[in-house]
Design an enzyme around this catalytic site. Structure first.
Site, PDB file in Angstrom:
ATOM      1  N   ASP A  81      43.756  44.399  65.543  1.00  0.00           N
ATOM      2  CA  ASP A  81      44.187  43.044  65.194  1.00  0.00           C
ATOM      3  C   ASP A  81      45.670  42.856  65.487  1.00  0.00           C
ATOM      4  OD1 ASP A  81      44.018  40.486  64.189  1.00  0.00           O
ATOM      5  OD2 ASP A  81      43.109  41.078  62.282  1.00  0.00           O
ATOM      6  N   ASP A  89      38.886  33.253  64.056  1.00  0.00           N
ATOM      7  CA  ASP A  89      38.603  33.481  62.641  1.00  0.00           C
ATOM      8  C   ASP A  89      37.638  32.431  62.119  1.00  0.00           C
ATOM      9  OD1 ASP A  89      39.967  35.768  62.255  1.00  0.00           O
ATOM     10  OD2 ASP A  89      41.771  34.850  61.425  1.00  0.00           O
TER      11      ASP A  89
HETATM   12  C1  GLA Z   1      42.633  38.530  60.896  1.00  0.00           C
HETATM   13  C2  GLA Z   1      41.350  38.744  61.665  1.00  0.00           C
HETATM   14  C3  GLA Z   1      40.190  38.732  60.729  1.00  0.00           C
HETATM   15  C4  GLA Z   1      40.368  39.806  59.683  1.00  0.00           C
HETATM   16  C5  GLA Z   1      41.688  39.613  58.967  1.00  0.00           C
HETATM   17  C6  GLA Z   1      41.974  40.756  58.050  1.00  0.00           C
HETATM   18  O1  GLA Z   1      42.705  37.257  60.371  1.00  0.00           O
HETATM   19  O2  GLA Z   1      41.225  37.786  62.664  1.00  0.00           O
HETATM   20  O3  GLA Z   1      38.987  38.925  61.429  1.00  0.00           O
HETATM   21  O4  GLA Z   1      40.314  41.065  60.312  1.00  0.00           O
HETATM   22  O5  GLA Z   1      42.764  39.503  59.872  1.00  0.00           O
HETATM   23  O6  GLA Z   1      43.191  40.609  57.416  1.00  0.00           O
END
Ligand code: GLA
Length: 755
Positions: free
Chosen positions: A479, A551
């Site tokens: 990420d 997301d």
């Molecule tokens: C980001 C990612 C999510 C998740 C969160 C965890 O927003 O895109 O999929 O992994 O972080 O904090």
């Protein structure tokens, strides 16, 4: 594939395209053509293409010696601003504070076969019998600069890959202020500019507007390709639609700041350029040093947007993503993020893993919150060791338990980030990207690590490696949740390297970490992610065969996100998760059917609280996973088609994926808002059907002729009276078809075909 005619015309050609350029009378490179194949060019054709007995009005001539010749109205391969051409150029070089008006003249050319896959820098790769590269050596003798331009063509792809290298042969350092990677000049402005833009939770929507005289652009200055704009841009002929019309597209194999721009001049000539964003960039080139640009790809299709998406997707699968991922099965992932957020321990995770396994899932991914003392987003990034509170028996033991269940294990990392509340920060505050100013911006409570500094990358890798070895890790979710502001590196400052080199050096540092992981652990599947889809680009795909697109896992929003993304990237590059309803990002309520229908186009996963599922939901998921497993190859690597044109405010979407032999397809029809009393005679044209075959559509026999010319019938919608026949009703409708060729004398039924 590459023909050099009379030593001065270069014709790159395969069964799909021709790309032609030549040495102009001033010894610079002029562009002649990119489009459908031209076959063998005769002397007469060449003369016809090159001939210019005239010049456009109101221009400045290139030199006193060259008569009427001006660069202003010449299509060029690598244009320079300011020596009779007033459009923006591809390269700007300064010596001290003085701009140099460069004059790169042809010196020689070189042909080579194949392109090696080197992990240090992402680029297209190919075996010796799959591609040819033409490298043109140019030189500006007065300024002692050499420039080489590479053009690669690939068997059976409508694409040209370009990149450039400059060498300083002088004594003094010079400063590159701008050096772009891809240029395409077209003799018309009759196009729409198409970009994939949006924001967090709504990435890569298709936006299309008419070109006009002047400049349009999409780019990023965020240190990442970004949620707002994607490096994929296209020029779409005005009347082109899903299946016909010329489309030119460009993309950059790069994950940092980029610029894609199109300038239309006073004669409606169009210049498309793409490369590293020149804003906040410059690169010092000392004597004998060189600089190479990231690779740009230029695609062409005369078969509309489906034609281009087919080319971009297939090309990424064959020549950018590691090819081994075309053969390896992509596991059905269960990710715990939306099921638990930070609130979990090993017991809860094991129960979820078991529930996922019982439903048919194959890889358990522990998302954020497993390390340091991270119970919220405010701490511990940089401390990549398990939280003993959550894993009292250790992560290694937990991993063994997952593996004993015959599940793969995945773990989330955010390697480029650091929390102010972390052991790493307390030890190395100087490793943070932070200006000496007293104020520093914070995003999601975190700072960015200085990946321009190789020792920072090494230190992070040391931590990751321990976890990978301890857990025998199968899968990484990588990420990257905040963008870079006040870009400043202590390391560069100590090395007396200009801070304007930071952004590019940072992204090279990111690539070096990928390279380290994949060199030591080539079997690991890395899923890219950047706060959702903030780095969905070909640079990341080179290392990660799939990326978390957003997301926002709401099925309705995903219709837009996946539709846009599919123009530039393959089905197999997605990580699609079925999440809860009401959805956590939009609070929208959609059926499990719709959520599974949308998510099955590409690698499928789940991210919801399995403990809260009803028996009926469990049955639905089990059945869908069984269908998916039977059709995984088709749904991951089949050829994708949009059956309805996608607009910003589309109410209906129809997606199809079929296999190359055209013997079977999965088609899904989605309607966002119900339409009252609609016609019961609505059809969807299916462009890829073979007219001489007969098909079974959800078990019903229909000829290829009928399907091709009339189409498949849209599902009957509730119209107030058809209570018994309505197949879809209410908002957020979803309907699926399984289509298979009917082999004469066979019963026609297929166990694969129940959706
Ligand atoms: C980001 C990612 C999510 C998740 C969160 C965890 O927003 O895109 O999929 O992994 O972080 O904090």
């Amino acid at each position: 594939m590459i023909e050099v005619i009379n030593g001065n015309v270069f014709h790159l050609q395969n069964n799909r395209i021709s790309y032609v350029f030549y040495i102009m009378k001033n010894d610079q490179l002029g562009h002649l053509y990119f489009g459908n194949p031209l076959g063998r060019l005769s002397e007469m054709d060449i003369r016809y293409l090159i001939e210019r007995n005239n010049k456009s009005g109101g221009t400045v001539k290139f030199s006193q010696e060259d008569g009427m010749f001006t660069l202003a109205d010449q299509a060029q391969e690598y244009p320079v601003y300011g020596s009779s051409d007033f459009k923006e150029g591809a390269i700007d070089v300064f010596h001290e504070n003085e701009p140099w008006y460069l004059d790169f003249k042809f010196v020689r050319y070189h042909l080579s076969k194949g392109k090696e896959r080197q992990l240090a820098v992402p680029s297209a790769y190919a075996a010796a019998d799959e591609s040819e590269t033409l490298t043109i050596q140019l030189s500006d003798e007065e300024h002692r600069l050499d420039l080489s331009l590479s053009f690669s063509i690939f068997t059976d792809f409508a694409v040209i890959a370009k990149n450039q290298q400059i060498v300083n042969r002088g004594q003094d350092p010079v400063r590159i202020q701008k050096m772009l990677s891809g240029v395409l000049e077209l003799p018309s402005a009759d196009y729409d500019f198409l970009q994939l833009s949006g924001a967090w939770l709504k990435e890569r929507h298709i936006k299309r507007r008419k070109l006009e005289q002047g400049t349009v652009s999409a780019g990023s200055l965020k240190g990442a390709s970004g949620h707002q704009h994607n490096p994929f841009i296209a020029l779409v002929e005005k009347n082109a639609d899903n299946n016909k019309g010329n489309v030119y597209a460009a993309n950059l194999i790069y994950s940092g700041n980029f610029l894609g721009q199109v300038e239309v001049d006073e004669w409606d000539n169009t210049r498309l350029m793409i490369g590293i964003n020149p804003a906040y960039f410059s690169w010092e080139l000392n004597a004998d040093e060189s600089f190479s640009t990231p690779e740009a790809l230029l695609f062409f299709s005369d078969q509309g947007l489906n034609g281009i998406s087919n080319q971009t997707g297939r090309f990424a699968e064959k020549h950018i993503i590691d090819r081994k991922w075309s053969n390896e099965i992509r596991p059905i992932v269960f990710n715990n993020w939306e099921a638990t957020y930070f609130d979990f321990d090993q017991k809860k995770l094991l129960a979820l893993a078991k529930a996922g396994k019982d439903l048919g899932m194959e890889c358990f991914v522990i998302d954020d919150g497993w390390f340091g003392k991270r119970d919220n987003a405010k701490s511990s990034l940089g401390d990549w060791y398990a939280d003993p509170k959550k894993f009292p028996d250790g992560l290694g033991k937990f991993a063994r338990q997952i593996h004993e269940m015959k599940l793969q294990l995945g773990i989330w990392f955010e390697p480029e980030m650091i929390s102010p509340d972390s052991d790493l920060y307390r030890l190395h505050p100087e490793w943070v990207v932070k200006h000496p100013y007293s104020r520093a911006s914070v995003g999601r409570g975190q700072f960015v690590l200085d990946f321009a500094d190789p020792k920072v990358v090494d230190a992070i890798y040391g931590q990751l490696k321990k976890v990978i070895l301890d857990t025998q890790l199968d899968y990484i979710k990588w990420d990257m949740n905040r963008n870079i502001t006040e870009a400043y590196s202590n390391y560069l400052s100590q090395k007396k390297i200009d801070q304007t080199e930071f952004f590019h050096r940072y992204i090279l540092g990111v690539y070096s970490l990928y390279a380290k992981i994949l060199t030591d652990f080539p079997e690991i599947l890395i899923e890219g992610c950047a706060g959702g889809g903030g780095r969905y680009d070909l640079g990341i795909l080179f290392y990660s065969p799939q990326i978390w697109p957003s997301d926002d896992s709401d099925a309705v929003e995903r219709l837009k996100i996946q539709s846009g993304t599919l123009l530039g990237y393959p089905l197999s590059s997605f990580s699609n998760h079925v999440s809860a309803s009401p959805n956590h990002q939009t609070e929208r309520i959609t059926s499990l059917k719709m959520r599974q229908d949308v998510a099955m186009f590409g690698p499928l996963g789940y991210e919801l609280n399995l403990a809260a599922l009803s028996d009926h939901e469990k049955e639905e998921i089990t059945a869908r996973i069984a269908f998916y497993k039977n059709n995984r190859q088709l749904l991951t690597f089949g050829t994708f088609y949009q059956l309805i044109e996608v607009k910003e405010d589309s109410n209906e979407y129809a997606w199809a994926v079929f296999n190359e032999e055209k013997t079977e397809a999965v088609i899904a029809f989605f309607r966002i808002l119900a339409k009252p009393n609609s016609s019961v005679q609505e059809f969807l044209k299916v462009p890829f059907i073979c007219t001489d075959r007969t098909y079974l559509v959800n078990g019903q026999t229909v000829s290829g002729q009928v399907l091709k010319n009339i189409g498949i019938r849209k599902p009957y919608q509730f119209n107030g009276v058809n209570h018994d026949q309505a197949e879809v009703k209410g908002d957020f409708q979803s309907y699926t078809y399984y289509l298979k060729e009917k082999i004469p004398n066979s019963s026609g039924g297929s166990s694969n075909g129940k959706i």
